[in-house]
Design a protein around this motif. Structure first.
Motif, PDB file in Angstrom:
ATOM      1  N   ASN A  74     -67.016 -73.974   8.546  1.00  0.00           N
ATOM      2  CA  ASN A  74     -66.955 -74.665   9.459  1.00  0.00           C
ATOM      3  C   ASN A  74     -66.906 -75.666  10.554  1.00  0.00           C
ATOM      4  O   ASN A  74     -67.732 -76.705   9.863  1.00  0.00           O
ATOM      5  CB  ASN A  74     -68.593 -74.471   9.642  1.00  0.00           C
ATOM      6  CG  ASN A  74     -69.738 -73.535  10.470  1.00  0.00           C
ATOM      7  OD1 ASN A  74     -69.604 -74.908  10.806  1.00  0.00           O
ATOM      8  ND2 ASN A  74     -70.168 -72.562  10.754  1.00  0.00           N
ATOM      9  N   ASP A  75     -66.545 -76.304  11.502  1.00  0.00           N
ATOM     10  CA  ASP A  75     -66.352 -76.928  12.001  1.00  0.00           C
ATOM     11  C   ASP A  75     -66.998 -77.625  12.578  1.00  0.00           C
ATOM     12  O   ASP A  75     -67.318 -78.978  12.181  1.00  0.00           O
ATOM     13  CB  ASP A  75     -64.869 -76.225  13.221  1.00  0.00           C
ATOM     14  CG  ASP A  75     -63.781 -76.114  13.063  1.00  0.00           C
ATOM     15  OD1 ASP A  75     -63.464 -76.389  11.680  1.00  0.00           O
ATOM     16  OD2 ASP A  75     -63.221 -76.077  13.599  1.00  0.00           O
ATOM     17  N   ASN A  76     -68.570 -76.804  13.139  1.00  0.00           N
ATOM     18  CA  ASN A  76     -69.559 -77.757  13.275  1.00  0.00           C
ATOM     19  C   ASN A  76     -70.472 -78.568  12.209  1.00  0.00           C
ATOM     20  O   ASN A  76     -71.032 -79.295  12.558  1.00  0.00           O
ATOM     21  CB  ASN A  76     -70.382 -76.264  14.009  1.00  0.00           C
ATOM     22  CG  ASN A  76     -69.519 -76.301  15.590  1.00  0.00           C
ATOM     23  OD1 ASN A  76     -68.405 -76.847  15.863  1.00  0.00           O
ATOM     24  ND2 ASN A  76     -70.242 -75.248  15.906  1.00  0.00           N
ATOM     25  N   THR A  77     -70.386 -77.828  10.903  1.00  0.00           N
ATOM     26  CA  THR A  77     -71.040 -78.168   9.846  1.00  0.00           C
ATOM     27  C   THR A  77     -69.927 -79.322   9.763  1.00  0.00           C
ATOM     28  O   THR A  77     -71.169 -80.395   8.975  1.00  0.00           O
ATOM     29  CB  THR A  77     -71.408 -76.671   8.739  1.00  0.00           C
ATOM     30  OG1 THR A  77     -71.213 -75.985   9.640  1.00  0.00           O
ATOM     31  CG2 THR A  77     -71.752 -77.935   7.346  1.00  0.00           C
ATOM     32  N   ASN A  78     -68.722 -78.737   9.742  1.00  0.00           N
ATOM     33  CA  ASN A  78     -68.269 -80.431   9.459  1.00  0.00           C
ATOM     34  C   ASN A  78     -68.068 -81.659  10.016  1.00  0.00           C
ATOM     35  O   ASN A  78     -68.663 -82.111   9.225  1.00  0.00           O
ATOM     36  CB  ASN A  78     -66.313 -79.886   8.778  1.00  0.00           C
ATOM     37  CG  ASN A  78     -66.039 -78.928   7.678  1.00  0.00           C
ATOM     38  OD1 ASN A  78     -67.026 -78.172   7.204  1.00  0.00           O
ATOM     39  ND2 ASN A  78     -64.877 -78.314   7.766  1.00  0.00           N
ATOM     40  N   ILE A  79     -68.116 -81.628  11.129  1.00  0.00           N
ATOM     41  CA  ILE A  79     -69.149 -82.675  12.419  1.00  0.00           C
ATOM     42  C   ILE A  79     -69.885 -82.921  12.561  1.00  0.00           C
ATOM     43  O   ILE A  79     -70.065 -83.696  11.616  1.00  0.00           O
ATOM     44  CB  ILE A  79     -68.141 -82.269  13.270  1.00  0.00           C
ATOM     45  CG1 ILE A  79     -68.264 -83.504  14.700  1.00  0.00           C
ATOM     46  CG2 ILE A  79     -69.157 -81.304  14.119  1.00  0.00           C
ATOM     47  CD1 ILE A  79     -66.865 -84.356  13.979  1.00  0.00           C
ATOM     48  N   VAL A  80     -71.192 -82.706  11.427  1.00  0.00           N
ATOM     49  CA  VAL A  80     -71.966 -83.053  11.372  1.00  0.00           C
ATOM     50  C   VAL A  80     -72.114 -83.891  10.135  1.00  0.00           C
ATOM     51  O   VAL A  80     -72.896 -84.811  10.157  1.00  0.00           O
ATOM     52  CB  VAL A  80     -73.445 -81.962  12.116  1.00  0.00           C
ATOM     53  CG1 VAL A  80     -74.806 -82.616  10.950  1.00  0.00           C
ATOM     54  CG2 VAL A  80     -73.809 -81.218  12.839  1.00  0.00           C
ATOM     55  N   GLN A  83     -70.307 -86.624  10.445  1.00  0.00           N
ATOM     56  CA  GLN A  83     -70.635 -87.803  11.170  1.00  0.00           C
ATOM     57  C   GLN A  83     -72.477 -88.271  10.773  1.00  0.00           C
ATOM     58  O   GLN A  83     -72.443 -89.581  10.513  1.00  0.00           O
ATOM     59  CB  GLN A  83     -71.510 -87.769  12.104  1.00  0.00           C
ATOM     60  CG  GLN A  83     -69.955 -87.476  13.683  1.00  0.00           C
ATOM     61  CD  GLN A  83     -70.374 -88.557  13.993  1.00  0.00           C
ATOM     62  OE1 GLN A  83     -70.969 -89.548  14.380  1.00  0.00           O
ATOM     63  NE2 GLN A  83     -69.245 -88.895  13.393  1.00  0.00           N
ATOM     64  N   VAL A  98     -60.615 -79.308   9.530  1.00  0.00           N
ATOM     65  CA  VAL A  98     -61.268 -78.499  11.402  1.00  0.00           C
ATOM     66  C   VAL A  98     -60.335 -77.431  11.411  1.00  0.00           C
ATOM     67  O   VAL A  98     -58.582 -78.019  11.221  1.00  0.00           O
ATOM     68  CB  VAL A  98     -61.176 -79.852  12.222  1.00  0.00           C
ATOM     69  CG1 VAL A  98     -59.655 -80.910  12.084  1.00  0.00           C
ATOM     70  CG2 VAL A  98     -61.226 -79.271  13.715  1.00  0.00           C
ATOM     71  N   ASP A 100     -60.147 -75.774  14.846  1.00  0.00           N
ATOM     72  CA  ASP A 100     -60.167 -76.122  15.675  1.00  0.00           C
ATOM     73  C   ASP A 100     -59.574 -76.456  16.523  1.00  0.00           C
ATOM     74  O   ASP A 100     -59.854 -77.753  16.568  1.00  0.00           O
ATOM     75  CB  ASP A 100     -61.412 -75.289  16.635  1.00  0.00           C
ATOM     76  CG  ASP A 100     -61.108 -74.859  18.241  1.00  0.00           C
ATOM     77  OD1 ASP A 100     -60.080 -75.423  18.909  1.00  0.00           O
ATOM     78  OD2 ASP A 100     -62.414 -74.811  18.657  1.00  0.00           O
ATOM     79  N   LYS A 103     -60.587 -79.052  18.443  1.00  0.00           N
ATOM     80  CA  LYS A 103     -62.067 -80.323  18.089  1.00  0.00           C
ATOM     81  C   LYS A 103     -60.850 -81.266  17.585  1.00  0.00           C
ATOM     82  O   LYS A 103     -61.912 -82.518  17.220  1.00  0.00           O
ATOM     83  CB  LYS A 103     -62.515 -79.569  17.052  1.00  0.00           C
ATOM     84  CG  LYS A 103     -64.333 -78.421  17.953  1.00  0.00           C
ATOM     85  CD  LYS A 103     -64.361 -77.972  17.101  1.00  0.00           C
ATOM     86  CE  LYS A 103     -65.468 -76.500  17.844  1.00  0.00           C
ATOM     87  NZ  LYS A 103     -66.401 -75.576  17.009  1.00  0.00           N
ATOM     88  N   TYR A 107     -62.915 -84.764  16.649  1.00  0.00           N
ATOM     89  CA  TYR A 107     -63.432 -85.557  15.319  1.00  0.00           C
ATOM     90  C   TYR A 107     -62.496 -86.964  15.177  1.00  0.00           C
ATOM     91  O   TYR A 107     -63.109 -88.058  14.862  1.00  0.00           O
ATOM     92  CB  TYR A 107     -62.713 -85.076  13.923  1.00  0.00           C
ATOM     93  CG  TYR A 107     -63.362 -83.854  13.517  1.00  0.00           C
ATOM     94  CD1 TYR A 107     -63.345 -83.688  12.664  1.00  0.00           C
ATOM     95  CD2 TYR A 107     -63.908 -82.564  14.786  1.00  0.00           C
ATOM     96  CE1 TYR A 107     -64.461 -82.209  11.542  1.00  0.00           C
ATOM     97  CE2 TYR A 107     -64.377 -81.627  13.742  1.00  0.00           C
ATOM     98  CZ  TYR A 107     -64.474 -81.693  13.202  1.00  0.00           C
ATOM     99  OH  TYR A 107     -65.262 -80.285  12.476  1.00  0.00           O
TER     100      TYR A 107
END
Length: 147
Positions: A74-80, A83, A98, A100, A103, A107
């Motif tokens: 999950n890209d959104n989980t990964n970025i959070v 961070q 990532v 997508d 995105k 990142y």
């Protein structure tokens, strides 16, 4: 090095096994059954918990981590998670999967090194289809990553 890997799917478990010989590895996943992917020879630590939870990341040793890799699907989980590692705990090296392509730049702008599996595999497949010989090199800039 002390390295935390969040996500114990195919990529995370393979990475953990690649790194375990010379590093202290902690693998984190929400699914206890995911530990089976590490195999019997894995000599690191597997922890069941949520990588989005800063308190759990503290239990995993993030405050002493030299690096963190986020490999969930999950890209959104990964970025959070990336961070949290970068901005809250000041982990020196944060790398995130990532999928997508669009995105990747986000990142990079946030100080996280993205690995875009989609572009890497598509490039390999294209080269195989047109039957070019593979040449291995890596070039990265703010706009482009070439392997």
């Amino acid at each position: 090095m002390y390295i935390i890997i969040v996500g114990c799917g195919k990529i995370g478990s393979y990475l953990a096994n690649l790194l375990q010989e010379e590093n202290n590895i902690v693998v984190v996943d929400t699914d206890e059954k995911a530990s089976a992917k590490l195999g019997d020879a894995f000599n690191g630590l597997f922890m069941v918990g949520d990588g989005l939870d800063p308190d759990f990341l503290k239990e995993a040793g993030i405050e002493k981590a030299d690096a963190l890799a986020v490999t969930t699907s999950n890209d959104n989980t990964n970025i959070v998670i990336a961070q949290i590692a970068k901005k809250v705990f000041n982990v020196p090296k944060v790398v995130a999967r990532v999928s997508d392509v669009d995105k990747s730049e986000i990142y990079r702008n946030l100080g996280v090194d993205p690995v875009n599996s989609t572009s890497i595999f598509a490039t390999f497949l294209r080269e195989k289809i047109i039957e070019r010989n593979f040449s291995t090199y890596i070039f990265e800039s703010n706009k482009v990553s070439i392997l």
